[in-house]
Design a protein around this motif. Sequence first.
Motif, PDB file in Angstrom:
ATOM      1  N   ALA A 126       0.818  -1.228   0.000  1.00 42.82           N
ATOM      2  CA  ALA A 126       0.000   0.000   0.000  1.00 42.82           C
ATOM      3  C   ALA A 126       0.848   1.273   0.000  1.00 42.82           C
ATOM      4  O   ALA A 126       0.318   2.377  -0.131  1.00 42.82           O
ATOM      5  N   ILE A 127       2.153   1.115   0.134  1.00 43.20           N
ATOM      6  CA  ILE A 127       3.028   2.298   0.211  1.00 43.20           C
ATOM      7  C   ILE A 127       3.115   2.985  -1.152  1.00 43.20           C
ATOM      8  O   ILE A 127       3.282   2.338  -2.180  1.00 43.20           O
ATOM      9  N   GLY A 128       2.945   4.294  -1.147  1.00 42.03           N
ATOM     10  CA  GLY A 128       3.074   5.096  -2.369  1.00 42.03           C
ATOM     11  C   GLY A 128       3.924   6.312  -2.074  1.00 42.03           C
ATOM     12  O   GLY A 128       4.413   6.486  -0.946  1.00 42.03           O
ATOM     13  N   PRO A 129       4.064   7.185  -3.076  1.00 44.13           N
ATOM     14  CA  PRO A 129       4.929   8.364  -2.887  1.00 44.13           C
ATOM     15  C   PRO A 129       4.437   9.314  -1.789  1.00 44.13           C
ATOM     16  O   PRO A 129       5.245  10.062  -1.233  1.00 44.13           O
ATOM     17  N   GLU A 130       3.134   9.281  -1.476  1.00 38.85           N
ATOM     18  CA  GLU A 130       2.585  10.206  -0.473  1.00 38.85           C
ATOM     19  C   GLU A 130       2.598   9.633   0.941  1.00 38.85           C
ATOM     20  O   GLU A 130       2.234  10.322   1.903  1.00 38.85           O
ATOM     21  N   THR A 131       2.944   8.359   1.088  1.00 39.08           N
ATOM     22  CA  THR A 131       2.858   7.712   2.406  1.00 39.08           C
ATOM     23  C   THR A 131       3.860   8.322   3.382  1.00 39.08           C
ATOM     24  O   THR A 131       5.039   8.463   3.053  1.00 39.08           O
ATOM     25  N   GLN A 150       8.430  -2.388  11.678  1.00 39.85           N
ATOM     26  CA  GLN A 150       9.582  -1.515  11.875  1.00 39.85           C
ATOM     27  C   GLN A 150      10.556  -1.610  10.696  1.00 39.85           C
ATOM     28  O   GLN A 150      11.063  -0.597  10.201  1.00 39.85           O
ATOM     29  N   ALA A 151      10.759  -2.829  10.230  1.00 34.37           N
ATOM     30  CA  ALA A 151      11.670  -3.036   9.094  1.00 34.37           C
ATOM     31  C   ALA A 151      11.133  -2.325   7.851  1.00 34.37           C
ATOM     32  O   ALA A 151      11.892  -1.672   7.122  1.00 34.37           O
ATOM     33  N   ILE A 152       9.832  -2.430   7.628  1.00 41.03           N
ATOM     34  CA  ILE A 152       9.224  -1.761   6.462  1.00 41.03           C
ATOM     35  C   ILE A 152       9.366  -0.246   6.605  1.00 41.03           C
ATOM     36  O   ILE A 152       9.738   0.454   5.662  1.00 41.03           O
ATOM     37  N   ALA A 153       9.081   0.248   7.809  1.00 37.72           N
ATOM     38  CA  ALA A 153       9.163   1.692   8.044  1.00 37.72           C
ATOM     39  C   ALA A 153      10.579   2.194   7.793  1.00 37.72           C
ATOM     40  O   ALA A 153      10.784   3.258   7.202  1.00 37.72           O
ATOM     41  N   LYS A 154      11.539   1.414   8.214  1.00 42.76           N
ATOM     42  CA  LYS A 154      12.928   1.818   8.045  1.00 42.76           C
ATOM     43  C   LYS A 154      13.292   1.862   6.560  1.00 42.76           C
ATOM     44  O   LYS A 154      13.865   2.832   6.068  1.00 42.76           O
ATOM     45  N   ARG A 155      12.887   0.800   5.868  1.00 44.29           N
ATOM     46  CA  ARG A 155      13.187   0.704   4.437  1.00 44.29           C
ATOM     47  C   ARG A 155      12.602   1.878   3.649  1.00 44.29           C
ATOM     48  O   ARG A 155      13.194   2.377   2.717  1.00 44.29           O
ATOM     49  N   HIS A 156      11.408   2.299   4.039  1.00 39.17           N
ATOM     50  CA  HIS A 156      10.706   3.335   3.267  1.00 39.17           C
ATOM     51  C   HIS A 156      10.699   4.691   3.968  1.00 39.17           C
ATOM     52  O   HIS A 156       9.980   5.595   3.551  1.00 39.17           O
ATOM     53  N   GLU A 157      11.453   4.811   5.035  1.00 34.92           N
ATOM     54  CA  GLU A 157      11.537   6.059   5.800  1.00 34.92           C
ATOM     55  C   GLU A 157      10.159   6.568   6.212  1.00 34.92           C
ATOM     56  O   GLU A 157       9.776   7.699   5.920  1.00 34.92           O
ATOM     57  N   LEU A 158       9.416   5.702   6.870  1.00 36.48           N
ATOM     58  CA  LEU A 158       8.084   6.066   7.356  1.00 36.48           C
ATOM     59  C   LEU A 158       8.101   6.129   8.875  1.00 36.48           C
ATOM     60  O   LEU A 158       8.946   5.518   9.529  1.00 36.48           O
TER      61      LEU A 158
END
Length: 381
Positions: A126-131, A150-158
């Motif tokens: 569900a991650i897109g450029p606006e997330t 946490q791993a996903i957030a880190k990877r995508h800087e969320l």
Amino acid sequence: MHSSPPQPFSEPVFVTRPLFPALADYQAALEGIWERRWLTNKGVLHDELETALAAHLRAPHLSLVANGTAGLMLACRALELSGEAITTPLTSPATVNALNWCGLKPVFADVDPVTLTLDPAAVEKAIGPETSAIVGVHLYGRPCDVEALQAIAKRHELRVIYDCAHAFGTEISGRPIAEFGDASVFSFHATKLFNTAEGGAVAARDPDIKRKADLLRTLGIQDETTVALPGINARMNELEAAFGLANLKIVEAERNARAEIAKVYRERLAGIAGLHCLEMPADVRDSQHYFVIRIDNTRCKVSRDQLYERLKAFNIFTRRYFYPLCSEFAFYRELPSSRPENLPHATRAAEEVLCLPFYGALGRDAARRICEALTYLVDRG
Ligand SMILES: *Cc1c(COP(=O)(O)O)cnc(C)c1O
């Protein structure tokens, strides 16, 4: 041959009953309030409760707030989120509406079919450029897959916010729930395990988040002539803090009493075809927030909704948390992520879950009677 129906309860039994402290304890605290004539804005009891809760929840930095919804809003603002936030549809309207109030577009991701918390794979898709953030809910006190998120957030800087409304005192392998994510938001509403009538808290590891939340909860007022941030009024008052301080003394006893009731439910409801009780993983300390059963509508002799309706004849009022899904509300239904095909597991869960009456004062005998009524209704079909 059917057995005769069990007796209905003489008084309505609701899904919960707010935890009340000993009246004498509360009265003693009120006397102090009357002497000081200080009702709100960082009163002594407010600060005392803030410190006590930070210790109880082992949260490095904690800000008391007026309610959980406001806490979620302050967390979004303190983390300076914008654009889209990925969240679960299987939650209280509070979670998603708080995002909306902060100008964030909710993007719904499906839940794991067993844990009923955000499915990390669905989140990543569900991650897109606006997330800008992931907003997970530790539903019924069962923690999200915090490592994967946490791993996903880190990877995508969320950023990651956790809605901990059901997770007061939850631990994962001995680690307190507030340790995970950038901010953890608790609700102390009357219906929660620990309550201050209305109230909540924002916990964070970063002291800067607390500094911002502290400002934001009191209109951003830094001193007499400086308004540093566009805050709101989300303060907890002294009457609520006094109630909380008194309740904090008995919340562990309440949790233990609920654990006894859960045992009765688990024993007596085992073996009913198509009905199963939600389980907590062995490494999780259970907050004992709700007792949740799932009715497989294809395998049980009665549907979830039939049970829900027919239990009322026994004066038993269960709740279908969280039905309907937030993605079905008129104002979110048109979002592309709201399509039921995008949310098959959440959709199914919303049709199957039922929260049984669950509070310490219910007592084991009443829990047994509730099991009898349930068993009778399922047997009768
Ligand atoms: C109760 C609840 C909230 C909202 O808390 P309030 O204190 O009522 O604003 C948020 N999220 C979940 C999952 C809840 O159950």
